[in-house]
Design a protein around this motif. Structure first.
Motif, PDB file in Angstrom:
ATOM      1  N   GLY A 176       4.480   5.350  -5.055  1.00 33.91           N
ATOM      2  CA  GLY A 176       4.672   5.207  -6.539  1.00 33.91           C
ATOM      3  C   GLY A 176       3.524   7.093  -7.407  1.00 33.91           C
ATOM      4  O   GLY A 176       3.657   7.258  -8.417  1.00 33.91           O
ATOM      5  N   PHE A 177       1.824   6.744  -6.889  1.00 36.44           N
ATOM      6  CA  PHE A 177       0.848   7.448  -7.302  1.00 36.44           C
ATOM      7  C   PHE A 177       1.338   9.113  -7.146  1.00 36.44           C
ATOM      8  O   PHE A 177       0.869   9.741  -7.491  1.00 36.44           O
ATOM      9  CB  PHE A 177      -0.446   7.050  -7.317  1.00 36.44           C
ATOM     10  CG  PHE A 177      -1.117   5.392  -7.801  1.00 36.44           C
ATOM     11  CD1 PHE A 177      -1.609   5.784  -8.571  1.00 36.44           C
ATOM     12  CD2 PHE A 177      -1.097   4.714  -6.825  1.00 36.44           C
ATOM     13  CE1 PHE A 177      -1.858   4.478  -9.656  1.00 36.44           C
ATOM     14  CE2 PHE A 177      -1.830   4.234  -7.085  1.00 36.44           C
ATOM     15  CZ  PHE A 177      -2.258   3.796  -8.709  1.00 36.44           C
ATOM     16  N   ALA A 178       1.758   9.074  -6.042  1.00 38.44           N
ATOM     17  CA  ALA A 178       2.553  10.351  -5.790  1.00 38.44           C
ATOM     18  C   ALA A 178       3.496  10.900  -6.643  1.00 38.44           C
ATOM     19  O   ALA A 178       2.968  11.922  -6.641  1.00 38.44           O
ATOM     20  CB  ALA A 178       3.129  10.660  -4.455  1.00 38.44           C
ATOM     21  N   VAL A 179       4.155  10.010  -7.218  1.00 41.16           N
ATOM     22  CA  VAL A 179       4.860  10.518  -8.460  1.00 41.16           C
ATOM     23  C   VAL A 179       4.683  10.796  -9.493  1.00 41.16           C
ATOM     24  O   VAL A 179       4.559  11.794 -10.636  1.00 41.16           O
ATOM     25  CB  VAL A 179       6.548   9.463  -8.779  1.00 41.16           C
ATOM     26  CG1 VAL A 179       6.843   9.555  -9.366  1.00 41.16           C
ATOM     27  CG2 VAL A 179       6.663   9.549  -7.531  1.00 41.16           C
TER      28      VAL A 179
ATOM     29  N   GLY B  98       5.435  -2.655  -4.335  1.00 42.61           N
ATOM     30  CA  GLY B  98       4.096  -1.619  -4.568  1.00 42.61           C
ATOM     31  C   GLY B  98       4.330  -0.794  -5.395  1.00 42.61           C
ATOM     32  O   GLY B  98       4.037  -0.386  -6.372  1.00 42.61           O
ATOM     33  N   GLY B  99       5.860  -0.108  -5.715  1.00 48.24           N
ATOM     34  CA  GLY B  99       6.404   1.892  -6.089  1.00 48.24           C
ATOM     35  C   GLY B  99       6.329   0.748  -7.712  1.00 48.24           C
ATOM     36  O   GLY B  99       6.037   1.743  -8.593  1.00 48.24           O
ATOM     37  N   LEU B 100       7.207  -0.379  -7.517  1.00 45.69           N
ATOM     38  CA  LEU B 100       7.767  -0.700  -9.415  1.00 45.69           C
ATOM     39  C   LEU B 100       6.261  -1.099  -9.746  1.00 45.69           C
ATOM     40  O   LEU B 100       6.378  -0.855 -11.094  1.00 45.69           O
ATOM     41  CB  LEU B 100       8.467  -2.136  -8.997  1.00 45.69           C
ATOM     42  CG  LEU B 100       9.857  -2.025  -8.630  1.00 45.69           C
ATOM     43  CD1 LEU B 100      10.734  -2.944  -8.575  1.00 45.69           C
ATOM     44  CD2 LEU B 100      10.821  -0.651  -9.545  1.00 45.69           C
ATOM     45  N   VAL B 101       5.104  -1.568  -9.518  1.00 43.40           N
ATOM     46  CA  VAL B 101       3.941  -2.257 -10.190  1.00 43.40           C
ATOM     47  C   VAL B 101       3.325  -0.296 -10.267  1.00 43.40           C
ATOM     48  O   VAL B 101       2.972  -0.706 -12.348  1.00 43.40           O
ATOM     49  CB  VAL B 101       3.440  -2.904  -9.185  1.00 43.40           C
ATOM     50  CG1 VAL B 101       0.838  -2.621  -9.855  1.00 43.40           C
ATOM     51  CG2 VAL B 101       3.239  -3.883  -8.710  1.00 43.40           C
ATOM     52  N   VAL B 102       3.323   0.474  -9.877  1.00 47.42           N
ATOM     53  CA  VAL B 102       2.779   1.659 -10.343  1.00 47.42           C
ATOM     54  C   VAL B 102       4.009   1.904 -11.861  1.00 47.42           C
ATOM     55  O   VAL B 102       2.839   2.397 -12.345  1.00 47.42           O
ATOM     56  CB  VAL B 102       3.018   2.641  -9.189  1.00 47.42           C
ATOM     57  CG1 VAL B 102       2.520   4.024  -9.934  1.00 47.42           C
ATOM     58  CG2 VAL B 102       2.030   1.527  -8.333  1.00 47.42           C
ATOM     59  N   ALA B 103       4.822   2.075 -11.335  1.00 49.95           N
ATOM     60  CA  ALA B 103       5.990   2.238 -12.183  1.00 49.95           C
ATOM     61  C   ALA B 103       5.783   1.715 -13.454  1.00 49.95           C
ATOM     62  O   ALA B 103       5.989   2.285 -14.481  1.00 49.95           O
ATOM     63  CB  ALA B 103       7.033   2.084 -12.222  1.00 49.95           C
ATOM     64  N   ALA B 104       5.437   0.943 -13.757  1.00 46.81           N
ATOM     65  CA  ALA B 104       5.076  -0.525 -14.946  1.00 46.81           C
ATOM     66  C   ALA B 104       3.755   0.616 -15.085  1.00 46.81           C
ATOM     67  O   ALA B 104       3.672   0.288 -17.062  1.00 46.81           O
ATOM     68  CB  ALA B 104       5.294  -1.549 -14.242  1.00 46.81           C
ATOM     69  N   GLY B 105       3.007   0.646 -14.714  1.00 44.64           N
ATOM     70  CA  GLY B 105       2.008   1.448 -15.299  1.00 44.64           C
ATOM     71  C   GLY B 105       2.112   2.397 -16.446  1.00 44.64           C
ATOM     72  O   GLY B 105       1.698   3.006 -17.267  1.00 44.64           O
ATOM     73  N   LEU B 106       2.553   3.501 -15.109  1.00 42.38           N
ATOM     74  CA  LEU B 106       3.319   4.948 -15.704  1.00 42.38           C
ATOM     75  C   LEU B 106       4.043   4.546 -16.978  1.00 42.38           C
ATOM     76  O   LEU B 106       3.677   5.241 -18.008  1.00 42.38           O
ATOM     77  CB  LEU B 106       4.378   5.727 -15.287  1.00 42.38           C
ATOM     78  CG  LEU B 106       4.480   6.913 -15.273  1.00 42.38           C
ATOM     79  CD1 LEU B 106       3.703   7.920 -15.976  1.00 42.38           C
ATOM     80  CD2 LEU B 106       5.371   7.503 -14.396  1.00 42.38           C
ATOM     81  N   GLY B 107       4.910   3.422 -17.130  1.00 42.88           N
ATOM     82  CA  GLY B 107       5.741   3.370 -18.275  1.00 42.88           C
ATOM     83  C   GLY B 107       5.054   2.970 -19.797  1.00 42.88           C
ATOM     84  O   GLY B 107       5.142   3.382 -20.839  1.00 42.88           O
TER      85      GLY B 107
ATOM     86  N   VAL C  30       1.037  -1.358   0.179  1.00 46.11           N
ATOM     87  CA  VAL C  30      -0.249  -0.068   0.317  1.00 46.11           C
ATOM     88  C   VAL C  30       0.812   1.010  -0.068  1.00 46.11           C
ATOM     89  O   VAL C  30       0.454   2.752  -0.565  1.00 46.11           O
ATOM     90  CB  VAL C  30      -0.736  -0.144   1.008  1.00 46.11           C
ATOM     91  CG1 VAL C  30      -1.185   1.335   1.582  1.00 46.11           C
ATOM     92  CG2 VAL C  30      -1.500  -1.204   0.838  1.00 46.11           C
ATOM     93  N   GLY C  31       1.858   0.969   0.700  1.00 43.98           N
ATOM     94  CA  GLY C  31       2.684   2.482   0.888  1.00 43.98           C
ATOM     95  C   GLY C  31       4.151   2.966  -0.235  1.00 43.98           C
ATOM     96  O   GLY C  31       3.832   3.182  -0.806  1.00 43.98           O
ATOM     97  N   GLY C  32       4.143   1.243  -0.494  1.00 44.45           N
ATOM     98  CA  GLY C  32       4.878   1.033  -2.229  1.00 44.45           C
ATOM     99  C   GLY C  32       4.264   2.339  -3.114  1.00 44.45           C
ATOM    100  O   GLY C  32       4.798   2.937  -3.760  1.00 44.45           O
ATOM    101  N   ALA C  33       2.857   1.627  -2.723  1.00 42.09           N
ATOM    102  CA  ALA C  33       1.995   2.185  -4.556  1.00 42.09           C
ATOM    103  C   ALA C  33       1.624   3.640  -4.394  1.00 42.09           C
ATOM    104  O   ALA C  33       1.578   4.103  -5.203  1.00 42.09           O
ATOM    105  CB  ALA C  33       0.563   1.152  -4.823  1.00 42.09           C
ATOM    106  N   ALA C  34       1.411   3.742  -2.809  1.00 44.04           N
ATOM    107  CA  ALA C  34       0.552   5.320  -2.586  1.00 44.04           C
ATOM    108  C   ALA C  34       1.692   6.229  -3.040  1.00 44.04           C
ATOM    109  O   ALA C  34       2.045   7.709  -3.453  1.00 44.04           O
ATOM    110  CB  ALA C  34       0.943   5.488  -1.306  1.00 44.04           C
TER     111      ALA C  34
END
Length: 444
Positions: free
Chosen positions: A160-163, A195-204, A154-158
């Motif tokens: 990621g979305f903040a970025v 969690g952050g890498l999953v969001v980063a992949a979505g951004l990519g 949850v923290g990593g995804a949040a």
């Protein structure tokens, strides 16, 4: 509590900064209707389409429901941000309740939720507003001691979305990862990265679909704002002292009172909290960055006060006398509310936006002239709500003004503080209504 900023933004209208319109609302409107004003960032690919894409989905929902009034569909667009802000306030309660107990947690939420800049910013479609709410969620998740795998995701995804919603928030991501390493919380760190890498992949993927290559907007943003120095050259630079007065005016009395109490906690080896660490590192980078704006302080202010709120709440709720508790709480809340009058310091021009909406809602509008405002200070097609020609100008001698007075298709004028009013009336316009400092004129 979460409703308050949304109500302020929708009923008041206006804008803290042109980005509120031209980096979120206007590109979303363009996505849905096929016309609008796209700022240079959307031509050069320096922004990603995540936020405008979500807002466009809610604009489509408004259209399906038959909502065509600009203020009406602005309310529909506010729904996802309202939910995000409510999530961040719940996170603030959980973070504070761990330190100050349930009663202290609720007082801390009041202190943060009724903090003036939060009431002003949290309902605005600014990158700082979206990103800060995600950062608060991340701070609480990464503060948990239980179920670290889920907390890290949850923290990593949040984070990621903040970025994704605001690229400079990557500073807080680095600070958070350093804090986790210093605390030797390796499992939490691993799941945070996942969690952050999953969001980063979505951004990519999003950038690949919309701009043609993965992370196109992120690399373009870094090149423009960090590596090239173009941001400072184009938009100006300032010394670190630029932020001195905004900080003094924006930090409430209870925020300053938390400093000695926090120092006492440090003496007892309580440690520096994650939000305070992120706020400090982020503020240090802001001070060192050449291009400066008051709105950039907002994430640092909220994170710093998230760290301070449970300290103050615990102090107040632990007082023995009820009258003293209520008195201290009232003073703290009042000082937080008062800071809304000083931050942000610029004119929101809310009456202008309401006048623009009124100009087209009257019916029969075929063209609009906005006097004493430039393109980037206006409400765009989002607040016009229809595809008609419109011009912005400052003085009667401007070519746009002369064109608007000459061509009969321009049958609406909105002028700020009656600028050029005699010349407008001489062209056949009559005053229809006054909205604050704005005057709306029409002609047959």
């Amino acid at each position: 509590m979460a409703l308050l900023p949304a109500i302020v933004a929708v009923t008041q209208l206006g804008r803290i900064h042109p980005d509120e319109v031209y980096q979120a609302l206007e590109p979303a409107y363009w996505r849905v209707h096929g016309y609008g004003v796209l700022a240079w960032e959307w031509r050069d690919g320096i922004r990603n389409w995540a936020v405008p894409g979500v807002l466009a989905a809610f604009l489509k929902l408004a259209r399906m429901l038959g909502i065509t009034d600009p203020q009406g569909y602005r309310a529909v667009v506010a729904l996802p941000q309202l939910a995000l802000h409510a999530w961040s306030l719940w996170a603030a309660y959980r973070f504070s309740a761990r330190r100050a107990g349930p009663a202290g947690g609720w007082l801390a939420v009041l202190l943060l939720g009724l903090y003036g800049p939060v009431l002003v910013f949290a309902g605005r479609t600014l990158a700082e507003s979206f990103s800060t709410s995600f950062l608060v969620v991340a701070m609480e998740a990464l503060d948990r001691r239980e179920r670290e795998g889920r907390a890290g995701l949850v923290g990593g995804a949040a984070l990621g979305f903040a970025v994704v919603t605001r690229y400079p928030s990557a500073i807080c991501v680095v600070a958070a990862l350093l804090w986790l390493m210093a605390a030797r919380r390796w499992k939490l760190l691993a799941f945070t990265c996942l969690g952050g890498l999953v969001v980063a992949a979505g951004l990519g993927l999003l950038d690949h679909v919309t701009w043609g290559s993965p992370f196109h907007s992120f690399f373009k943003y870094v090149r423009f704002n960090v590596l090239s120095g173009e941001a400072a050259a184009r938009f100006g630079s300032a010394t670190p002292g630029f932020y001195a007065m905004p900080l003094l005016m924006a930090v409430p009395l209870w925020g300053w009172a938390a400093v000695p109490l926090g120092l006492w906690a440090l003496k007892r080896k309580a440690g520096v909290s994650l939000p305070l660490t992120c706020a400090g590192i982020y503020l240090a980078v802001l001070l060192a960055t050449a291009h400066k704006e008051e709105r950039f302080l907002y994430p640092a202010l909220v994170l710093g006060l998230l760290a301070a709120a449970p300290v103050i709440a615990a102090f107040i709720t632990s007082r023995a006398h009820g009258a003293l508790r209520w008195g201290l709480a009232t003073v703290a809340l009042a000082s937080g509310l008062a800071s809304a009058f000083f931050f942000p310091p610029n004119d929101l021009r809310a009456d202008q936006f309401r006048a623009i909406v009124a100009a087209t809602r009257m019916g029969g509008a075929t063209g609009l002239v906005i006097v004493n405002e430039g393109l980037w200070g206006s409400g765009g097609f989002f607040y016009l709500g229809q595809e008609i020609p419109w011009l912005t100008c400052d003085w009667p001698r401007d070519g746009a003004f002369q064109q608007g007075m000459r061509e009969r298709r321009f049958n609406r004028v909105v002028t700020f503080e009656d600028r050029a009013l005699p010349e407008i009336q001489a062209a056949g316009f009559r005053i229809a209504k006054r909205i604050g400092r704005e005057t709306l004129l029409v002609r047959d």
